[in-house]
Design a protein around this motif. Structure first.
Motif, PDB file in Angstrom:
ATOM      1  N   GLU A 120       0.814  -1.214   0.000  1.00 54.38           N
ATOM      2  CA  GLU A 120       0.000   0.000   0.000  1.00 54.38           C
ATOM      3  C   GLU A 120       0.848   1.265   0.000  1.00 54.38           C
ATOM      4  O   GLU A 120       0.419   2.304  -0.507  1.00 54.38           O
ATOM      5  CB  GLU A 120      -0.958   0.004   1.190  1.00 54.38           C
ATOM      6  CG  GLU A 120      -2.152  -0.919   1.012  1.00 54.38           C
ATOM      7  CD  GLU A 120      -3.001  -0.541  -0.204  1.00 54.38           C
ATOM      8  OE1 GLU A 120      -3.152   0.653  -0.490  1.00 54.38           O
ATOM      9  OE2 GLU A 120      -3.507  -1.466  -0.878  1.00 54.38           O
ATOM     10  N   ALA A 123       1.346   1.506  -3.704  1.00 48.11           N
ATOM     11  CA  ALA A 123       0.109   1.593  -4.495  1.00 48.11           C
ATOM     12  C   ALA A 123      -0.667   2.888  -4.247  1.00 48.11           C
ATOM     13  O   ALA A 123      -1.447   3.312  -5.106  1.00 48.11           O
ATOM     14  CB  ALA A 123      -0.789   0.391  -4.177  1.00 48.11           C
ATOM     15  N   TYR A 124      -0.449   3.518  -3.105  1.00 48.63           N
ATOM     16  CA  TYR A 124      -1.262   4.677  -2.714  1.00 48.63           C
ATOM     17  C   TYR A 124      -1.210   5.791  -3.765  1.00 48.63           C
ATOM     18  O   TYR A 124      -2.246   6.275  -4.226  1.00 48.63           O
ATOM     19  CB  TYR A 124      -0.788   5.201  -1.358  1.00 48.63           C
ATOM     20  CG  TYR A 124      -1.545   6.417  -0.879  1.00 48.63           C
ATOM     21  CD1 TYR A 124      -2.805   6.303  -0.317  1.00 48.63           C
ATOM     22  CD2 TYR A 124      -0.985   7.693  -1.004  1.00 48.63           C
ATOM     23  CE1 TYR A 124      -3.506   7.421   0.109  1.00 48.63           C
ATOM     24  CE2 TYR A 124      -1.673   8.816  -0.585  1.00 48.63           C
ATOM     25  CZ  TYR A 124      -2.931   8.678  -0.015  1.00 48.63           C
ATOM     26  OH  TYR A 124      -3.616   9.783   0.400  1.00 48.63           O
ATOM     27  N   ARG A 127      -2.764   4.982  -7.188  1.00 50.31           N
ATOM     28  CA  ARG A 127      -4.220   4.864  -7.048  1.00 50.31           C
ATOM     29  C   ARG A 127      -4.886   6.241  -7.040  1.00 50.31           C
ATOM     30  O   ARG A 127      -5.847   6.483  -7.770  1.00 50.31           O
ATOM     31  CB  ARG A 127      -4.554   4.079  -5.783  1.00 50.31           C
ATOM     32  CG  ARG A 127      -6.043   3.734  -5.675  1.00 50.31           C
ATOM     33  CD  ARG A 127      -6.336   2.989  -4.389  1.00 50.31           C
ATOM     34  NE  ARG A 127      -5.858   1.610  -4.404  1.00 50.31           N
ATOM     35  CZ  ARG A 127      -4.998   1.091  -3.541  1.00 50.31           C
ATOM     36  NH1 ARG A 127      -4.486   1.831  -2.570  1.00 50.31           N
ATOM     37  NH2 ARG A 127      -4.630  -0.177  -3.633  1.00 50.31           N
ATOM     38  N   LYS A 135      -6.429  -3.861 -10.634  1.00 49.26           N
ATOM     39  CA  LYS A 135      -5.508  -4.489  -9.691  1.00 49.26           C
ATOM     40  C   LYS A 135      -4.256  -5.038 -10.387  1.00 49.26           C
ATOM     41  O   LYS A 135      -3.135  -4.897  -9.878  1.00 49.26           O
ATOM     42  CB  LYS A 135      -6.240  -5.633  -8.973  1.00 49.26           C
ATOM     43  CG  LYS A 135      -5.399  -6.429  -7.969  1.00 49.26           C
ATOM     44  CD  LYS A 135      -5.104  -5.655  -6.711  1.00 49.26           C
ATOM     45  CE  LYS A 135      -4.629  -6.541  -5.558  1.00 49.26           C
ATOM     46  NZ  LYS A 135      -3.473  -7.398  -5.886  1.00 49.26           N
ATOM     47  N   LEU A 138      -1.952  -2.252 -11.169  1.00 45.98           N
ATOM     48  CA  LEU A 138      -1.378  -1.733  -9.928  1.00 45.98           C
ATOM     49  C   LEU A 138      -0.290  -2.673  -9.409  1.00 45.98           C
ATOM     50  O   LEU A 138       0.768  -2.223  -8.948  1.00 45.98           O
ATOM     51  CB  LEU A 138      -2.489  -1.565  -8.885  1.00 45.98           C
ATOM     52  CG  LEU A 138      -2.194  -0.671  -7.677  1.00 45.98           C
ATOM     53  CD1 LEU A 138      -1.799   0.731  -8.117  1.00 45.98           C
ATOM     54  CD2 LEU A 138      -3.419  -0.611  -6.766  1.00 45.98           C
TER      55      LEU A 138
END
Length: 269
Positions: A120, A123-124, A127, A135, A138
């Protein structure tokens, strides 16, 4: 006379660099009535790692933070002059500062991973900036970013673990991977190794060398040895002024300014 002409012809350390990625023109920075930076002009190129050196309090970190408007977070700060990214003034009105900081990423002195999983942390940004359509895409961005930061092989089997559980050096590489993940054009590093041991520092320096040419990289460092190892261009700051900006080899072996020579040889700082 011939020597003077030869020196004049080779005086521009950026003659072969092409267009600048970022340019500062007559930049002065103030905190209230106190002037921290006085009339700095320089160009930053993608081909080179650029180091800012100078004694504590000389303004090098203040100037670095102005390159992605991090000084906006300080109410008393104001900037005069122009700072251009691909020829556009980053201080113009109605500029999207969030988008600017995606293009000009920052890695801080102390590793600051989010209190989230390793996955995360990476990915933050993609996103919230809409860089992944799903997904699978990502996942690819996360893997690619961790690979570029030299961290994938160490964490690929524990992407769900907290980023704060990593070692200091791994946390800093995670923060670099986080910056890379939003596909920046410039990466600013404010003393990224000052909190790390020599082994972790060496890994970060290797990473900087690997990333050179893909991003314009600017590093502030108190270590002249580090500046000599990782950079190709160096700017020396003193008392808020940029004293000298040249090829790193010239700064450390043949500085033009007495103040630069005094600092390099340890007479002050």
């Amino acid at each position: 006379m011939a020597d003077a002409i030869a020196h004049e012809e080779t005086a521009d350390p950026f003659a072969d660099a092409g267009p600048a990625k970022m340019s500062a023109r007559n930049v002065s920075i103030f905190y209230g009535d106190k002037q921290a930076i006085d009339d700095v002009s320089l160009d930053i190129h993608t081909q080179y790692v650029t180091a800012f050196i100078g004694p504590s309090g000389c303004g090098k970190s203040t100037f670095l933070r102005s390159l992605n408007r991090m000084n906006d977070t300080i109410a008393s700060a104001r900037v005069k002059g122009e700072i251009l990214l691909d020829g556009e003034d980053i201080y113009r009105s109605r500029l999207d500062v969030v988008q600017l900081r995606a293009r000009v990423g920052m890695v801080f002195q102390k590793p600051n991973p989010f209190p989230k999983s390793i996955y995360e942390n990476i990915a933050y940004g993609p996103r919230i900036h809409g860089l992944a359509s799903g997904k699978a895409e990502l996942d690819q961005i996360v893997e690619k970013s961790l690979q570029r930061a030299g961290l994938w092989d160490e964490v690929k089997d524990r992407l769900g673990d907290s980023g704060t559980a990593l070692s200091g050096g791994q946390q800093q590489r995670l923060c670099i991977a986080r910056a890379i993940a939003v596909d920046p054009e410039v990466i600013l590093m404010d003393e990224p190794c000052s909190a790390l041991d020599p082994i972790a520092t060496a890994r970060i320096e290797e990473l900087i060398d690997d990333l050179r040419g893909r991003y314009a990289i600017v590093i502030v460092t108190h270590s002249m040895q580090q500046a000599a190892r990782v950079s190709q261009r160096t700017a020396f700051f003193h008392l808020g002024k940029m004293v000298e900006y040249d090829k790193t080899s010239e700064i450390f072996t043949n500085p033009r300014e007495v103040r630069t020579k005094d600092y390099i040889t340890g007479r002050y700082g």
